[in-house]
Scaffold this motif. Structure first.
Motif, PDB file in Angstrom:
ATOM      1  N   GLU A 129       0.708  -1.293  -0.022  1.00 55.72           N
ATOM      2  CA  GLU A 129       0.079   0.030  -0.146  1.00 55.72           C
ATOM      3  C   GLU A 129       0.806   1.224  -0.069  1.00 55.72           C
ATOM      4  O   GLU A 129       0.423   2.131  -0.606  1.00 55.72           O
ATOM      5  CB  GLU A 129      -0.962  -0.019   1.360  1.00 55.72           C
ATOM      6  N   ASN A 130       1.786   1.226   0.708  1.00 57.84           N
ATOM      7  CA  ASN A 130       2.811   2.325   0.841  1.00 57.84           C
ATOM      8  C   ASN A 130       3.550   2.747  -0.647  1.00 57.84           C
ATOM      9  O   ASN A 130       3.613   3.707  -1.150  1.00 57.84           O
ATOM     10  CB  ASN A 130       3.864   2.241   1.859  1.00 57.84           C
ATOM     11  N   ASN A 131       3.910   1.656  -0.988  1.00 55.58           N
ATOM     12  CA  ASN A 131       4.479   1.675  -2.443  1.00 55.58           C
ATOM     13  C   ASN A 131       3.355   2.237  -3.665  1.00 55.58           C
ATOM     14  O   ASN A 131       3.720   3.068  -4.313  1.00 55.58           O
ATOM     15  CB  ASN A 131       5.022   0.342  -2.971  1.00 55.58           C
ATOM     16  N   LEU A 158       1.491   9.430  -5.609  1.00 48.90           N
ATOM     17  CA  LEU A 158       2.028  10.995  -5.165  1.00 48.90           C
ATOM     18  C   LEU A 158       3.134  11.268  -6.405  1.00 48.90           C
ATOM     19  O   LEU A 158       2.994  12.434  -6.652  1.00 48.90           O
ATOM     20  CB  LEU A 158       2.878  10.772  -3.943  1.00 48.90           C
ATOM     21  N   HIS A 159       3.898  10.441  -6.765  1.00 44.88           N
ATOM     22  CA  HIS A 159       4.947  10.569  -7.783  1.00 44.88           C
ATOM     23  C   HIS A 159       4.296  11.105  -9.083  1.00 44.88           C
ATOM     24  O   HIS A 159       4.427  11.898  -9.852  1.00 44.88           O
ATOM     25  CB  HIS A 159       5.850   9.700  -8.119  1.00 44.88           C
ATOM     26  N   ASP A 160       3.145  10.423  -9.451  1.00 42.28           N
ATOM     27  CA  ASP A 160       2.350  10.642 -10.795  1.00 42.28           C
ATOM     28  C   ASP A 160       1.684  11.959 -10.665  1.00 42.28           C
ATOM     29  O   ASP A 160       1.514  12.685 -11.358  1.00 42.28           O
ATOM     30  CB  ASP A 160       1.210   9.646 -10.946  1.00 42.28           C
ATOM     31  N   LEU A 161       0.954  12.554  -9.324  1.00 42.69           N
ATOM     32  CA  LEU A 161       0.359  13.491  -9.148  1.00 42.69           C
ATOM     33  C   LEU A 161       1.428  14.774  -9.276  1.00 42.69           C
ATOM     34  O   LEU A 161       1.084  15.615  -9.789  1.00 42.69           O
ATOM     35  CB  LEU A 161      -0.346  13.669  -7.641  1.00 42.69           C
ATOM     36  N   GLU A 162       2.732  14.696  -8.453  1.00 40.95           N
ATOM     37  CA  GLU A 162       3.587  15.662  -8.703  1.00 40.95           C
ATOM     38  C   GLU A 162       3.923  15.966 -10.319  1.00 40.95           C
ATOM     39  O   GLU A 162       4.263  16.999 -10.613  1.00 40.95           O
ATOM     40  CB  GLU A 162       4.792  15.239  -7.809  1.00 40.95           C
ATOM     41  N   GLU A 163       4.023  14.977 -10.959  1.00 41.03           N
ATOM     42  CA  GLU A 163       4.368  14.910 -12.561  1.00 41.03           C
ATOM     43  C   GLU A 163       3.402  15.711 -13.061  1.00 41.03           C
ATOM     44  O   GLU A 163       3.472  16.770 -13.963  1.00 41.03           O
ATOM     45  CB  GLU A 163       4.638  13.717 -13.065  1.00 41.03           C
TER      46      GLU A 163
END
Length: 149
Positions: A117-119, A125-130
């Protein structure tokens, strides 16, 4: 009797020695005497050297010794567990150990689920930041509502 005549004298003596050792082992077991090379050789009326030189006899004696030690160990454990405070403590600790092992398995399973779940959350989060970075890079031109008429 005719079969014995076909055997050589050495083979007959070997067979007699084997029978003597088997009988000695049976006697020692029945009398609950310690089984070892010395006692077997004395009871069978043969030398210890014969037992050591003949692998089949030595293995018979070692197997009987092993069985006897296993029986002695199991009976001593049973005796201790019936009335001994120490044996009761050991049993409680074994039960507690089993419980802790079960708890450990459960925690490891939960840890594995939480790690997945953490991964997943890190990837989101990474996708949203991009996506946010892409939106910042776009130049948004605002049109005034006054000029549109």
């Amino acid at each position: 009797m005719t079969e014995n005549k076909k055997l050589s004298l050495a083979e007959i003596n070997r067979a007699k020695t084997t029978v003597k050792v088997e009988e000695a082992l049976t006697y020692l077991k029945k009398c609950k005497l310690p089984i070892n090379i010395k006692n077997v050789s004395e009871q069978a009326g043969i030398s210890r050297k014969t037992l050591y030189n003949r692998l089949d006899l030595k293995l018979m004696v070692e197997e009987a010794m092993s069985l006897q030690s296993d029986l002695n160990t199991s009976t001593s454990i049973e005796r201790k567990s019936k009335g001994s405070v120490q044996a009761e403590r050991i049993e409680k600790l074994r039960e507690k150990n089993k419980q802790l092992i079960g708890d450990k398995k459960l925690i490891l399973e939960q840890n594995m689920i939480l790690t997945k779940e953490n991964n997943t959350l890190k990837r989101r989060l990474h996708d949203l930041e991009e996506l946010l970075q892409l939106q910042r890079n776009f130049k948004v031109v605002q049109l005034d509502n006054k000029n549109s008429c």
